[in-house]
Design a protein around this motif. Sequence first.
Motif, PDB file in Angstrom:
ATOM      1  N   ILE A   6       0.388  -1.302  -0.224  1.00 17.94           N
ATOM      2  CA  ILE A   6      -0.065  -0.413   0.367  1.00 17.94           C
ATOM      3  C   ILE A   6       1.111   1.206  -0.290  1.00 17.94           C
ATOM      4  O   ILE A   6       1.865   1.366   0.581  1.00 17.94           O
ATOM      5  N   VAL A   7       0.582   1.786  -1.061  1.00 18.31           N
ATOM      6  CA  VAL A   7       1.933   3.432  -0.963  1.00 18.31           C
ATOM      7  C   VAL A   7       0.632   4.499  -0.857  1.00 18.31           C
ATOM      8  O   VAL A   7      -0.388   4.525  -2.465  1.00 18.31           O
ATOM      9  N   PHE A   8       0.691   5.443   0.674  1.00 21.96           N
ATOM     10  CA  PHE A   8      -0.387   5.887  -0.113  1.00 21.96           C
ATOM     11  C   PHE A   8       0.015   7.802   0.138  1.00 21.96           C
ATOM     12  O   PHE A   8       1.267   7.565   0.883  1.00 21.96           O
ATOM     13  N   ILE A   9      -0.041   7.669  -0.667  1.00 24.35           N
ATOM     14  CA  ILE A   9       0.381   9.151  -1.443  1.00 24.35           C
ATOM     15  C   ILE A   9      -0.587  10.792  -0.701  1.00 24.35           C
ATOM     16  O   ILE A   9      -2.010  11.647  -1.579  1.00 24.35           O
ATOM     17  N   MET A  10       0.135  11.495   0.630  1.00 20.58           N
ATOM     18  CA  MET A  10      -1.470  12.622   0.384  1.00 20.58           C
ATOM     19  C   MET A  10       0.516  14.092   0.504  1.00 20.58           C
ATOM     20  O   MET A  10       0.625  13.813   1.064  1.00 20.58           O
ATOM     21  N   SER A  11      -0.980  14.646  -0.409  1.00 17.55           N
ATOM     22  CA  SER A  11      -0.199  16.530  -0.753  1.00 17.55           C
ATOM     23  C   SER A  11      -1.459  16.991   0.535  1.00 17.55           C
ATOM     24  O   SER A  11      -2.278  17.204   1.672  1.00 17.55           O
ATOM     25  N   ASP A  12      -0.487  18.784   0.882  1.00 19.81           N
ATOM     26  CA  ASP A  12      -1.392  18.990   1.925  1.00 19.81           C
ATOM     27  C   ASP A  12      -2.124  20.537   1.235  1.00 19.81           C
ATOM     28  O   ASP A  12      -1.146  20.971   0.417  1.00 19.81           O
ATOM     29  N   ASP A  13      -3.495  20.609   1.186  1.00 17.63           N
ATOM     30  CA  ASP A  13      -3.596  22.075   0.705  1.00 17.63           C
ATOM     31  C   ASP A  13      -4.121  21.618  -1.313  1.00 17.63           C
ATOM     32  O   ASP A  13      -4.141  22.612  -1.656  1.00 17.63           O
ATOM     33  N   HIS A  14      -4.200  19.843  -1.351  1.00 18.28           N
ATOM     34  CA  HIS A  14      -4.797  20.175  -3.264  1.00 18.28           C
ATOM     35  C   HIS A  14      -5.954  20.178  -3.345  1.00 18.28           C
ATOM     36  O   HIS A  14      -6.664  18.642  -3.136  1.00 18.28           O
ATOM     37  N   ALA A  15      -6.510  21.060  -3.900  1.00 17.67           N
ATOM     38  CA  ALA A  15      -7.877  20.945  -4.408  1.00 17.67           C
ATOM     39  C   ALA A  15      -8.139  19.877  -5.309  1.00 17.67           C
ATOM     40  O   ALA A  15      -7.138  19.885  -6.590  1.00 17.67           O
ATOM     41  N   ALA A  16      -9.343  18.798  -5.272  1.00 15.75           N
ATOM     42  CA  ALA A  16      -9.596  18.625  -6.560  1.00 15.75           C
ATOM     43  C   ALA A  16      -9.583  19.395  -7.618  1.00 15.75           C
ATOM     44  O   ALA A  16      -8.891  18.725  -9.298  1.00 15.75           O
ATOM     45  N   HIS A  17     -10.744  19.678  -8.083  1.00 15.85           N
ATOM     46  CA  HIS A  17     -10.477  21.139  -9.169  1.00 15.85           C
ATOM     47  C   HIS A  17      -8.800  22.084  -9.685  1.00 15.85           C
ATOM     48  O   HIS A  17      -9.302  22.830 -10.205  1.00 15.85           O
ATOM     49  N   ALA A  18      -7.898  21.917  -8.863  1.00 18.85           N
ATOM     50  CA  ALA A  18      -6.492  21.404  -9.680  1.00 18.85           C
ATOM     51  C   ALA A  18      -6.224  20.397  -9.955  1.00 18.85           C
ATOM     52  O   ALA A  18      -4.688  20.145  -9.790  1.00 18.85           O
ATOM     53  N   MET A  19      -6.608  19.462 -10.382  1.00 17.82           N
ATOM     54  CA  MET A  19      -6.364  17.739 -11.366  1.00 17.82           C
ATOM     55  C   MET A  19      -7.179  17.902 -12.686  1.00 17.82           C
ATOM     56  O   MET A  19      -8.050  17.555 -12.408  1.00 17.82           O
ATOM     57  N   SER A  20      -6.345  17.424 -13.367  1.00 20.77           N
ATOM     58  CA  SER A  20      -6.346  17.528 -14.482  1.00 20.77           C
ATOM     59  C   SER A  20      -7.344  16.276 -14.639  1.00 20.77           C
ATOM     60  O   SER A  20      -8.724  16.391 -15.436  1.00 20.77           O
ATOM     61  N   CYS A  21      -7.905  14.778 -13.713  1.00 20.61           N
ATOM     62  CA  CYS A  21      -8.378  14.138 -14.419  1.00 20.61           C
ATOM     63  C   CYS A  21      -9.596  14.625 -13.526  1.00 20.61           C
ATOM     64  O   CYS A  21     -10.848  13.296 -13.379  1.00 20.61           O
ATOM     65  N   TYR A  22      -9.775  15.478 -12.812  1.00 18.58           N
ATOM     66  CA  TYR A  22     -11.274  16.387 -12.408  1.00 18.58           C
ATOM     67  C   TYR A  22     -11.438  16.600 -13.053  1.00 18.58           C
ATOM     68  O   TYR A  22     -12.377  17.820 -12.930  1.00 18.58           O
ATOM     69  N   GLY A  23     -11.340  17.269 -13.964  1.00 21.78           N
ATOM     70  CA  GLY A  23     -11.488  18.269 -15.077  1.00 21.78           C
ATOM     71  C   GLY A  23     -11.391  20.089 -14.403  1.00 21.78           C
ATOM     72  O   GLY A  23     -11.739  20.858 -15.147  1.00 21.78           O
TER      73      GLY A  23
END
Length: 467
Positions: A6-23
């Motif tokens: 299990i590789v769990f990668i977590m950033s701090d304060d990264h909003a989903a709407h700043a990811m192209s896979c979320y449009g």
Amino acid sequence: MTRPNIVFIMSDDHAAHAMSCYGSRINKTPNLDRIANEGMRYDNCFCTNAICAPSRATILTGLYNHLNGVQTLADKFDGSQPTVSKLLQQDGYQTAIIGKWHLGHGGSSDPTGFDYWSVLPGQGDYNNPTFIEMGTEKQYEGYVTDIITDHSIDWISKRDKDRPFFLMCHHKAPHRPWIPDAKHAHLYEDEVIPEPPTFDDDYSNRAAAAEAAIMRIDRDLKHRDLKADPPEGKTSRELKSWKYQRYIKDYLRCVASIDDNVGRLLDTLDAEGIADDTIVIYTSDQGFFLGDHGWFDKRFMYEESLRMPFIVRYPREIAPGSVQDAMALNVDFAPTFLDYAGLSVPEWMQGLSLRPLMKGELPEGWRTSMYYRYWMHLTEHGVYAHYGLRTHDYKLIYYYAEALGATGAIDDPKPPEWELFDLRRDSAEMRNVYSDPAYADTVRQLTDELHRLQLEVKDTPYVEAAR
């Protein structure tokens, strides 16, 4: 079949709407998109308290904050309590946490349940950061996102290949003050990043808490955020746009470095020949306002703050390019890890394993509502203490607006207020319809459901606590 890594990668304060896979309208994240394209994207993953330390405590324990003891940033984590890392470690998993911890240091607040830990003190620094490695301070030259990834890759390469592993790779970025690395320092330099539709929100038709918040792009960003003096001769609206461009470009530059480094980690799994046997998760500790409602920061139960990005790849079980609309919460992460490791989920954990959802199944009776509570009344950004309920169609928020003894909260009560948003008709949450007679029945039903959820998660409603 062997138990998955299990590789769990977590950033701090990264909003989903700043990811192209979320449009995203404002950036591209090809390596993060790779996880989503080769796995599953969750469109309704939410945090139960949109602030760093409480979310991290919930992820480790599978408990809501009133039970895990971290309700605010001022609460230290009690590492003597059971955690998912301890349970995995006890059952033969190699465990490590590298990067941001933000749950206190020294004594029982140091990471426990990890064979190896190397964490940033407090928020940590972007450049030439100091780490606390197994209790010893060490400083490294370079950029923090690169260093966290370097250490994660090194730990994977030196692991015992005969045992599964659990790695928590926690990035500091893109937390304020959004300092990019040299590689991405000029990214977007000649572009104009689109402003969000609610950028000029005037906070009318909302509870007083919205107007009172101290997180406005035009007024509350500091010189350390903007890294330049505002130009002269501009109107107030022009200055607001200028500040937004300064803020959002540095934010996205930090995200670009994360994306590059996620790619490096994915390539490492390929090179080690373990990609098919490894669950890879990317998320953030909560969402973030990217100029939405004219704000930066988080804390509110409003959608941009509440929503977490959550993408998962596990080739042996998750169909590529799949999308999940069912509700997932950060309290579910620990039970999910245990389920995949072949362990029973303890009865004291309050979350649910997401494994059925990963396989495209929807268990009968799966939640259709979730509970949220923010305790840090008026601290730092002036957000009122509140709790609330979100369903697929509505959001009910109660600003009880008192400290109630929460650590670090400011004892300055404000008049309580309610908000209700019809998410079907008002997804931007611009119109509070709580007092609209047409919603009277909805208010009664949602209030009953809110109280039912409070009882279920063992939290105390404000009226009972204050009287």
